[in-house]
Design a protein around this motif. Structure first.
Motif, PDB file in Angstrom:
ATOM      1  N   LEU A  20       0.836  -1.206   0.000  1.00 50.78           N
ATOM      2  CA  LEU A  20       0.000   0.000   0.000  1.00 50.78           C
ATOM      3  C   LEU A  20       0.869   1.255   0.000  1.00 50.78           C
ATOM      4  O   LEU A  20       0.600   2.210  -0.736  1.00 50.78           O
ATOM      5  N   SER A  33      -6.498   0.721  -3.819  1.00 51.05           N
ATOM      6  CA  SER A  33      -7.686  -0.101  -3.636  1.00 51.05           C
ATOM      7  C   SER A  33      -7.224  -1.458  -3.143  1.00 51.05           C
ATOM      8  O   SER A  33      -6.024  -1.786  -3.204  1.00 51.05           O
ATOM      9  N   MET A  34      -8.141  -2.250  -2.657  1.00 49.84           N
ATOM     10  CA  MET A  34      -7.756  -3.586  -2.217  1.00 49.84           C
ATOM     11  C   MET A  34      -7.117  -4.364  -3.372  1.00 49.84           C
ATOM     12  O   MET A  34      -6.138  -5.075  -3.210  1.00 49.84           O
ATOM     13  N   LYS A  55     -10.681  -0.856   3.152  1.00 52.73           N
ATOM     14  CA  LYS A  55      -9.591   0.040   2.765  1.00 52.73           C
ATOM     15  C   LYS A  55      -9.136   0.865   3.957  1.00 52.73           C
ATOM     16  O   LYS A  55      -7.944   1.152   4.104  1.00 52.73           O
TER      17      LYS A  55
END
Length: 204
Positions: A20, A33-34, A55
């Protein structure tokens, strides 16, 4: 038959959180986003959802991870010195707080994005992030208190105000670096200039 390798869940969470941070630092939080984090981490979307159900949880996990890494880099800077002074502690903070390299840049990008989201998200605003902000202020304030005990602080300096103003200055300078208004070198120079004025002449 060989037994299957046990899963290190902390390692998995760290792998996803680091992914991330890379996406956010490279492409901005809007690109997170995931699914994009799963692709960056090289794992399935289902695995990301197993460790982070939203998220928001993913962002919190990444920020905690980045905070831990930032604190470790701060400690490493000081461990390279034989006997760090209070001023050394504060100078190491400046070098870590202002985006001067890839890791500190990523930390600032994610933390500032978190702050922006928290403005309109009460649940996010209530997230204590393991007390990170409070611990940071406490560490900076303690360095100023120690410098004052050693007679190094200039007369009339309010140590509490100085602590808060130094943190706020670094935040503002970090924004200026990220958007290109200052180079990292110039930002560090400005922060050190401000810090110099808090210390007595010859006691830096």
């Amino acid at each position: 038959m060989a037994l299957p390798r046990s899963v290190d869940h902390d390692e998995r969470r760290a792998q996803i959180a680091d992914a991330l941070a890379r996406v956010a630092a490279r492409d901005g939080l809007h690109a997170v986003s995931m699914r994009s984090v799963a692709a960056e981490a090289g794992v399935s979307l289902r695995l990301v959802q197993y460790y982070f159900t939203s998220k928001q949880q993913l962002l919190v996990g990444a920020l905690r991870r980045l905070e831990e890494q930032s604190n470790e880099r701060w400690r490493e800077r000081l461990s390279a010195l034989d006997a760090p002074t209070p001023r050394d502690v504060l100078d190491a903070f400046l070098l870590e707080a202002i985006p001067t390299d890839g890791p500190s840049y990523a930390f600032y990008r994610v933390s500032s994005a978190f702050a922006a989201l928290a403005m309109t998200n009460p649940a996010l605003a209530a997230e204590p992030l393991a007390g990170g902000v409070g611990r940071l202020r406490s560490s900076i304030h303690e360095a100023f208190l120690e410098a004052d005990r050693l007679g190094q602080v200039a007369p009339g300096v309010d140590l509490g105000v100085e602590t808060d103003s130094l943190i706020a200055l670094c935040n503002g300078l970090s924004t200026a670096v990220v958007i290109g208004h200052h180079t990292p070198e110039r930002a560090v120079e400005v922060a050190r200039y401000h810090l110099d004025r808090s210390f007595s002449s010859g006691q830096l």
